[in-house]
Design an enzyme around this catalytic site. Structure first.
Site, PDB file in Angstrom:
ATOM      1  N   PHE A 198      16.970 -45.018   6.454  1.00 22.88           N
ATOM      2  CA  PHE A 198      15.320 -44.908   6.390  1.00 22.88           C
ATOM      3  C   PHE A 198      14.947 -45.926   5.605  1.00 22.88           C
ATOM      4  O   PHE A 198      15.279 -45.902   4.076  1.00 22.88           O
ATOM      5  CB  PHE A 198      15.265 -43.327   5.611  1.00 22.88           C
ATOM      6  CG  PHE A 198      13.336 -43.187   5.706  1.00 22.88           C
ATOM      7  CD1 PHE A 198      12.788 -43.010   6.703  1.00 22.88           C
ATOM      8  CD2 PHE A 198      12.925 -43.608   4.431  1.00 22.88           C
ATOM      9  CE1 PHE A 198      11.431 -42.647   6.683  1.00 22.88           C
ATOM     10  CE2 PHE A 198      11.562 -43.539   4.394  1.00 22.88           C
ATOM     11  CZ  PHE A 198      10.691 -43.115   5.228  1.00 22.88           C
ATOM     12  N   ASP A 206      18.910 -51.912  -0.272  1.00 22.96           N
ATOM     13  CA  ASP A 206      17.831 -51.169  -0.476  1.00 22.96           C
ATOM     14  C   ASP A 206      17.840 -50.073  -1.347  1.00 22.96           C
ATOM     15  O   ASP A 206      18.424 -49.007  -1.261  1.00 22.96           O
ATOM     16  CB  ASP A 206      17.306 -50.598   0.873  1.00 22.96           C
ATOM     17  CG  ASP A 206      16.090 -49.971   0.940  1.00 22.96           C
ATOM     18  OD1 ASP A 206      15.626 -49.497  -0.245  1.00 22.96           O
ATOM     19  OD2 ASP A 206      15.503 -49.411   1.984  1.00 22.96           O
ATOM     20  N   LYS A 234       9.300 -47.435  -5.898  1.00 22.39           N
ATOM     21  CA  LYS A 234       9.240 -45.914  -6.472  1.00 22.39           C
ATOM     22  C   LYS A 234       9.459 -45.962  -8.073  1.00 22.39           C
ATOM     23  O   LYS A 234       8.249 -46.316  -8.549  1.00 22.39           O
ATOM     24  CB  LYS A 234      10.525 -45.240  -5.855  1.00 22.39           C
ATOM     25  CG  LYS A 234      10.319 -44.818  -4.400  1.00 22.39           C
ATOM     26  CD  LYS A 234      11.267 -43.855  -3.925  1.00 22.39           C
ATOM     27  CE  LYS A 234      11.188 -43.450  -2.373  1.00 22.39           C
ATOM     28  NZ  LYS A 234       9.938 -43.216  -1.965  1.00 22.39           N
TER      29      LYS A 234
END
Length: 428
Positions: A146, A234, A275
């Site tokens: 994801f 990531d 984030k």
């Protein structure tokens, strides 16, 4: 606590259902306030937050230092675009590159933008530095990944909901099983001169907190290095202390400090952050690399109106200082170990209900002993909310538990007691 709205939770949910696109399926809770590890609904009921906005609020909700940085900068200058210099971007870029140990940063706004940016940089590097024939560059990814929901990213997704009926899809990607070095090596050895990069999550969060074998990241990085292939990490969800290391990709070094001593053998060629880099206060993302990689980007070839804006720069610097000053990485490591101990006790106590617990730091998941099509995990989360704790299922039968890193040991034990109470009800 006085409710902050005159509308009820039911009325507010009806508004979203009527006027908003139905692209999410939230739990039936309407939040109106957050402080630290707690959130309150529209009626004033308090909950422990065990999702942390998908790990965006590692520093806790509305951390006063981060909010103050936002307010102070908002009074002076919020946006210039990159048509001009501003007095916050240069200091921020210096701060961020030194914090994570890279030469350059390309600032963006969201995680998906960060992934898209890394893909573009990797392809351009492949053509201009590695000599891949134009248009032939491949990027290796992992199944069940994801990385976001843009058209390019879903082109290499294996999630039918994320991918279905959004084609035609972007070519140039090949998926291999996650945590499978043999499969990765075979893929990297298939026309390695045309492979620009390997893109990977150090822990697959959305897939259900899948943790690879110890040493997998280091071995994958070495395979890439041997073939002149960029290793892209990531760390949008796993970074910024969440897993008990500043970056999970260097977690194998078992560094007990802030993780300034990142193990060079696991250091990525391109690092993607988002984030928690801004503590959930403002959208900020960043792509970091050394000069040899980043210098392929020239003026006009990539950018963002809001990327590197003064507001985001001020917020991100303060958010990262909070991580360091409050030793949140170390707290995540210690509390995560205790949380998994408590959950493992429940797994052993209720084997008919619970299958296993897995995770690192305060990114953990409990797998329910039921099919992904069942409603058991959802119903458990609804019951947890009724008992004052918010969590969310992923992939049907998996519950992800990821509280803010500012949680105390006493609060963690109370939350584990809540989870134990609810699991006991469902096990009967």
């Amino acid at each position: 606590m006085t409710p902050t709205t005159t509308l009820s939770s039911s009325e507010l949910m009806q508004l979203e259902d009527r006027y908003g696109a139905h692209n999410y399926h939230p739990l039936p809770v309407v939040l109106s306030k957050g402080r630290g590890v707690f959130v309150w609904d529209a009626e004033g009921k308090r909950y422990y937050d065990f999702l942390s906005a998908y790990s965006a609020v590692n520093q806790g909700h509305c951390h006063p230092r981060i909010v103050n940085a936002l307010v102070e900068q908002a009074r002076e200058l919020t946006l210039t675009s990159r048509a001009f210099y501003n007095d916050k971007l240069g200091p921020y870029e210096k701060y961020l590159t030194e914090y994570f140990g890279f030469d350059k940063v390309l600032p963006m706004n969201t995680g998906a933008e960060g992934v898209e940016t890394a893909i573009k940089i990797a392809r351009k590097w492949g053509y201009e530095k590695k000599g891949i024939p134009n248009g032939a560059a491949k990027i290796i990814v992992c199944g069940q990944n994801f990385h976001g929901r843009t058209t390019t990213i879903i082109s290499f997704s294996s999630d039918p909901d994320a991918k279905g009926n959004f084609g035609p899809y972007t070519p140039g990607f090949q998926a291999v099983p996650y945590n499978d070095l043999t499969a990765l090596k075979a893929a990297l050895d298939n026309e390695p001169d045309k492979i620009a990069a390997f893109l990977v999550e150090p822990i697959q969060g959305e897939a259900g907190v899948f943790v690879p074998d110890e040493g997998f990241m280091a071995a994958a990085a070495e395979l890439c290095r041997e073939r002149n292939i960029l290793f892209i990490a990531d760390e949008i969800q796993t970074g910024i202390g969440r897993t008990g290391a500043l970056l999970r990709v260097c977690g194998d070094c078992n560094c007990q400090s802030h993780c300034e001593q990142q193990a060079t053998y696991t250091r990525p060629d391109i690092l993607i952050l988002g984030k928690a880099i801004s503590g959930g206060v403002y959208p900020v993302a960043a792509v970091l690399a050394n000069d040899e990689v980043m210098e392929v980007i020239k003026p006009g070839q990539h950018g963002s109106t809001f990327g590197g804006n003064p507001l985001g720069c001020a917020v991100a610097m303060e958010a990262l200082e909070v991580i360091r000053d409050e030793k949140l990485t170390q707290n995540a490591r210690a509390l995560g170990k205790r949380f998994r101990e408590r959950m493992q006790n429940l797994v052993e106590q209720y084997p008919e209900l619970l299958n296993l617990v897995r995770g690192k730091g305060l990114l953990n998941a409990v797998v329910i002993n039921d099919s992904p099509e069942s409603k058991t995990a959802w119903n458990i989360c609804v019951s947890l909310a009724e008992h004052g704790l918010l969590a969310k299922p992923t992939h049907g039968n998996i519950i992800r538990f990821a509280p803010p890193l500012v949680m105390t040991e006493e609060q963690l034990e109370e939350c584990c007691d809540i989870i134990a109470t609810v699991m006991g009800k469902f096990a009967k």
